[in-house]
Enzyme design. Structure first.
Site, mmCIF file in Angstrom:
data_model
loop_
_atom_site.group_PDB
_atom_site.id
_atom_site.type_symbol
_atom_site.label_atom_id
_atom_site.label_comp_id
_atom_site.label_asym_id
_atom_site.label_seq_id
_atom_site.Cartn_x
_atom_site.Cartn_y
_atom_site.Cartn_z
ATOM 1 N N SER A 205 0.835 -1.204 0.000
ATOM 2 C CA SER A 205 0.000 0.000 0.000
ATOM 3 C C SER A 205 0.876 1.263 0.000
ATOM 4 O O SER A 205 1.700 1.431 -0.900
ATOM 5 C CB SER A 205 -0.958 -0.046 1.199
ATOM 6 O OG SER A 205 -1.961 0.920 1.079
ATOM 7 N N ASP A 352 -9.581 -5.013 -4.777
ATOM 8 C CA ASP A 352 -8.994 -3.921 -3.991
ATOM 9 C C ASP A 352 -9.866 -2.673 -4.122
ATOM 10 O O ASP A 352 -10.148 -2.204 -5.228
ATOM 11 C CB ASP A 352 -7.574 -3.636 -4.514
ATOM 12 C CG ASP A 352 -6.792 -2.686 -3.624
ATOM 13 O OD1 ASP A 352 -7.311 -1.583 -3.327
ATOM 14 O OD2 ASP A 352 -5.663 -3.025 -3.235
ATOM 15 N N HIS A 384 -8.420 -4.832 0.043
ATOM 16 C CA HIS A 384 -7.096 -4.223 0.160
ATOM 17 C C HIS A 384 -6.409 -4.650 1.459
ATOM 18 O O HIS A 384 -5.256 -5.056 1.465
ATOM 19 C CB HIS A 384 -7.239 -2.695 0.109
ATOM 20 C CG HIS A 384 -5.936 -1.962 0.163
ATOM 21 N ND1 HIS A 384 -5.099 -1.838 -0.930
ATOM 22 C CD2 HIS A 384 -5.300 -1.325 1.185
ATOM 23 C CE1 HIS A 384 -4.023 -1.155 -0.588
ATOM 24 N NE2 HIS A 384 -4.120 -0.833 0.691
#
Ligand SMILES: *[C@@H]1O[C@H](CO)[C@@H](O)[C@H](O)[C@H]1NC(C)=O
Ligand SMILES: *[C@@H]1O[C@H](CO)[C@@H](O)[C@H](O)[C@H]1NC(C)=O
Ligand SMILES: *[C@@H]1O[C@H](CO)[C@@H](O)[C@H](O)[C@H]1NC(C)=O
Ligand SMILES: *[C@@H]1O[C@H](CO)[C@@H](O)[C@H](O)[C@H]1NC(C)=O
Ligand SMILES: *[C@@H]1O[C@H](CO)[C@@H](O)[C@H](O)[C@H]1NC(C)=O
Ligand SMILES: *[C@@H]1O[C@H](CO)[C@@H](O)[C@H](O)[C@H]1NC(C)=O
Ligand SMILES: *[C@@H]1O[C@H](CO)[C@@H](O)[C@H](O)[C@H]1NC(C)=O
Ligand SMILES: *[C@@H]1O[C@H](CO)[C@@H](O)[C@H](O)[C@H]1NC(C)=O
Ligand SMILES: *[C@@H]1O[C@H](CO)[C@@H](O)[C@H](O)[C@H]1NC(C)=O
Length: 432
Positions: A205, A352, A384
């Site tokens: 991320s 996601d 995610h």
């Protein structure tokens, strides 16, 4: 070892000799035990004339405060290095990294602690507040198992505060430079790494953002570095798509932090941004600007599910002006600054909800069209947040091969391999 900045700091090279508190003191290395927030800690300042040093030069070093070996498993010691880097506007700047030394380095020799594997772990701190920098927060209690697990494999771990002193989240050029220079700094630090050390990057991320930018900028900015690999998960190739997607959802708090962080090095744009905030009503400037003084988790709770564009007098259109868009163009879109030169593992949940999988597909295609070497796994299950856990073991296994030299015997060393996988070891409860 060459130290361009030796005029600033000459006495910290320890080589492979035993590192004790008294040997550190005798070499002028400071040792304190109480972690202090960076905004209040005078250690987080640069010496005069640091601009004249080469990027990656170590400017200050100390034992990381907080008795790290007692709180992080598999760790023998941790050091803070403050080093010269280059900000998003290509001006001389600085950042801090923490180098964690494993209890039993791979390839430790009987005469010392020469290690041959270094993981640069980019932790997603996702905040516009410098006091969320991991060099402080990890000493003050934030933790995840990745760090002790990596140390347990005998790897040294580099853990940079890649957003820099202005917490420029998620300014790609700033973050990429800060990662590359942190690796230059730790490799030259003398804390047990050898010239033959293999090194790789890992980030999920927000940590993938800084890693990917480092990889794109590396050939031009740090051509002497030779990474063995990079693992990036939950990638975020297009900041505009992500900002549009998260406003109103679980991750809405990333938007105030992201807008304040990405403008942190551009005073005119920051001033404009603030001038467009409403001053009364529920969505007001006071609430928006709280993002400057809070960490990711606090922001996540404060702004969750809010339509962040409501804070602006003209709504989303206030952001679609050249002053802001130019910053996004320079710092927000991956695939335009260079091509990763190292073997790369990309993992991403198809569902996601923070960055659309199509953006990841397009970025991988773009890299692959110029002969990058990528294994790209698209996970059919999970969000995610899930994929951070679902991809963890796969990333570790892949990183083990690049750091122990067996990559070529286990994976294709040319071109791209794209796979749909179904790995559901974990489903987070916080689904959007
Ligand atoms: C250990 O490191 C030394 C020094 O870098 C290197 O010469 C040697 O080949 C390494 N040994 C192993 C088993 O990897
Ligand atoms: C040390 O590392 C090993 C291997 O990665 C891991 O299994 C273990 O849990 C770690 N120890 C601690 C205390 O975290
Ligand atoms: C980087 O390292 C690899 C593996 O050790 C080696 O094959 C390659 O020639 C190196 N590349 C450069 C540019 O030094
Ligand atoms: C990023 O996403 C926006 C919004 O979908 C799109 O207009 C733009 O072309 C994308 N930018 C790049 C550089 O891919
Ligand atoms: C700003 O918004 C908060 C809630 O987000 C509210 O408590 C506060 O009273 C508002 N301030 C003004 C000046 O309207
Ligand atoms: C905010 O102030 C403006 C100007 O005084 C006023 O027109 C508007 O109605 C106010 N909005 C709210 C939500 O109080
Ligand atoms: C390197 O790590 C991989 C993945 O765990 C393992 O399969 C391989 O046997 C290891 N090779 C060496 C030389 O340690
Ligand atoms: C993965 O699944 C998508 C549909 O979700 C499909 O279009 C694609 O061809 C598949 N890719 C591979 C490599 O199997
Ligand atoms: C997670 O959810 C997916 C899709 O619903 C399911 O296939 C998988 O078995 C779940 N995994 C766990 C560990 O619950």
């Amino acid at each position: 070892m060459m130290f361009f900045g030796s005029l600033l700091f000459t006495s910290f090279v320890l080589g492979a000799s035993a590192v004790t508190i008294s040997s550190l003191r005798s070499r002028g290395i400071t040792y304190s035990t109480t972690p202090t927030p960076p905004s209040q800690d005078p250690w987080y300042t640069v010496p005069a004339n640091f601009e004249n040093t080469a990027p990656g030069t170590i400017l200050r070093v100390r034992v990381a405060p907080g008795n790290i070996p007692s709180i992080i498993g598999n760790c023998s010691q941790a050091y803070h290095l403050l080093y010269r880097t280059t900000d998003a506007r290509y001006r001389p700047s600085w950042a801090v990294t923490t180098l964690y030394v494993p209890l039993s380095p791979t390839n430790a020799t009987s005469s010392g602690s020469t290690g041959d594997a270094l993981l640069s772990y980019q932790f997603p701190y996702n905040s516009a507040d410098v006091d969320s920098s991991p060099s402080y927060t990890w000493a003050a209690g934030v933790q995840s198992p990745d760090l002790p697990n990596a140390l347990g494999l005998g790897w040294y771990v580099n853990f940079p505060d890649f957003e820099g002193p202005l917490a420029a989240f998620p300014a790609g050029i700033q973050e990429g430079h800060a990662v590359l220079d942190s690796i230059r700094a730790v490799l030259s630090s003398g804390f047990g790494l050898s010239p033959s050390t293999r090194y790789a990057m890992w980030g999920y991320s927000g940590g993938s953002v800084s890693s990917t930018w480092a990889a794109e900028l590396q050939a031009a900015y740090a051509p002497e570095l030779n990474f063995s690999g990079m693992a990036i998960g939950g990638i975020v190739p297009n900041v505009t798509n992500t900002f549009n997607l998260i406003s109103g959802n679980f991750y809405a708090g990333l938007l105030p932090a992201g807008l304040l962080g990405i403008t942190a090095q551009y005073p005119e744009a920051r001033e404009y941004l603030v001038s467009r905030l409403k001053i009364n009503g529920t969505y007001n400037a006071t609430t928006f600007l709280k993002s400057l003084d809070i960490d990711f988790e606090t922001g996540n709770i404060l702004y969750q599910y809010q339509d962040i564009f409501n804070y602006f007098i003209g709504g989303k259109a206030d952001l679609e002006v050249p002053l802001i868009q130019d910053i996004f163009n320079a710092n927000g879109y991956q695939g335009y600054h260079g091509i990763p030169q190292m073997p790369t593992f990309v993992y991403k949940a198809i569902h996601d909800e923070l960055s659309p999988v199509e953006d990841s597909d397009a970025l991988v295609d773009r890299y692959c069209s110029v002969r990058a070497n990528i294994l790209y796994q698209r996970n059919t299950v999970g969000s995610h947040l899930d994929e951070d856990s679902n991809g963890d073991a796969r990333a570790f296994e892949w990183l083990k091969t690049v750091l122990n030299g067996s990559y070529g015997s286990q994976y294709s060393t040319e071109g791209c391999t794209i796979q749909n996988v179904t790995v559901g070891v974990w489903n987070a409860t916080l689904l959007v």
